[in-house]
Scaffold this motif. Structure first.
Motif, PDB file in Angstrom:
ATOM      1  N   LEU A  72       0.876  -1.133   0.069  1.00 33.90           N
ATOM      2  CA  LEU A  72       0.044  -0.025  -0.048  1.00 33.90           C
ATOM      3  C   LEU A  72       0.822   1.051  -0.031  1.00 33.90           C
ATOM      4  CD1 LEU A  72      -2.770   1.089   0.122  1.00 33.90           C
ATOM      5  CD2 LEU A  72      -2.656   0.909   2.530  1.00 33.90           C
ATOM      6  N   GLU A  73       1.962   1.126   0.839  1.00 35.19           N
ATOM      7  CA  GLU A  73       2.966   2.240   0.805  1.00 35.19           C
ATOM      8  C   GLU A  73       3.544   2.602  -0.539  1.00 35.19           C
ATOM      9  OE1 GLU A  73       5.135   1.481   4.346  1.00 35.19           O
ATOM     10  OE2 GLU A  73       4.055   2.708   5.640  1.00 35.19           O
ATOM     11  N   SER A  74       3.955   1.517  -1.190  1.00 37.26           N
ATOM     12  CA  SER A  74       4.641   1.567  -2.426  1.00 37.26           C
ATOM     13  C   SER A  74       3.700   2.225  -3.390  1.00 37.26           C
ATOM     14  CB  SER A  74       5.393   0.325  -2.828  1.00 37.26           C
ATOM     15  OG  SER A  74       4.320  -0.681  -3.084  1.00 37.26           O
ATOM     16  N   ALA A  75       2.129   1.842  -3.355  1.00 35.78           N
ATOM     17  CA  ALA A  75       1.274   2.179  -4.325  1.00 35.78           C
ATOM     18  C   ALA A  75       1.081   3.669  -4.047  1.00 35.78           C
ATOM     19  CB  ALA A  75       0.215   1.621  -4.248  1.00 35.78           C
ATOM     20  N   TYR A  76       1.054   4.075  -2.965  1.00 39.06           N
ATOM     21  CA  TYR A  76       1.042   5.337  -2.732  1.00 39.06           C
ATOM     22  C   TYR A  76       1.875   6.358  -3.067  1.00 39.06           C
ATOM     23  CZ  TYR A  76       1.587   9.652   0.386  1.00 39.06           C
ATOM     24  OH  TYR A  76       1.904  10.938   0.512  1.00 39.06           O
TER      25      TYR A  76
END
Length: 57
Positions: free
Chosen positions: A16-20
């Motif tokens: 999720l953080e990398s997608a953000y």
């Protein structure tokens, strides 16, 4: 919290953080990236502080 569940949530949080970060790079900071950031922060807080033991009733 069981170790398997904690590992699963930690891995999901990393994705999720990398997608953000990718969305932030391509689209800039907008309403969608703000929602993802809030979701990341809430999930991070829950993973670190979750106590899944049953409560006494």
């Amino acid at each position: 919290m069981s170790q398997d569940l904690e590992n699963y949530l930690s891995n999901a949080l990393k994705r999720l953080e990398s997608a953000y970060e990718e969305i932030l790079k391509t689209q800039g900071y907008n309403q969608d990236t703000e929602k993802l950031k809030i979701l990341c922060e809430l999930t991070r807080e829950q993973v670190q502080n979750e106590d899944s033991s049953s409560t006494a009733r």
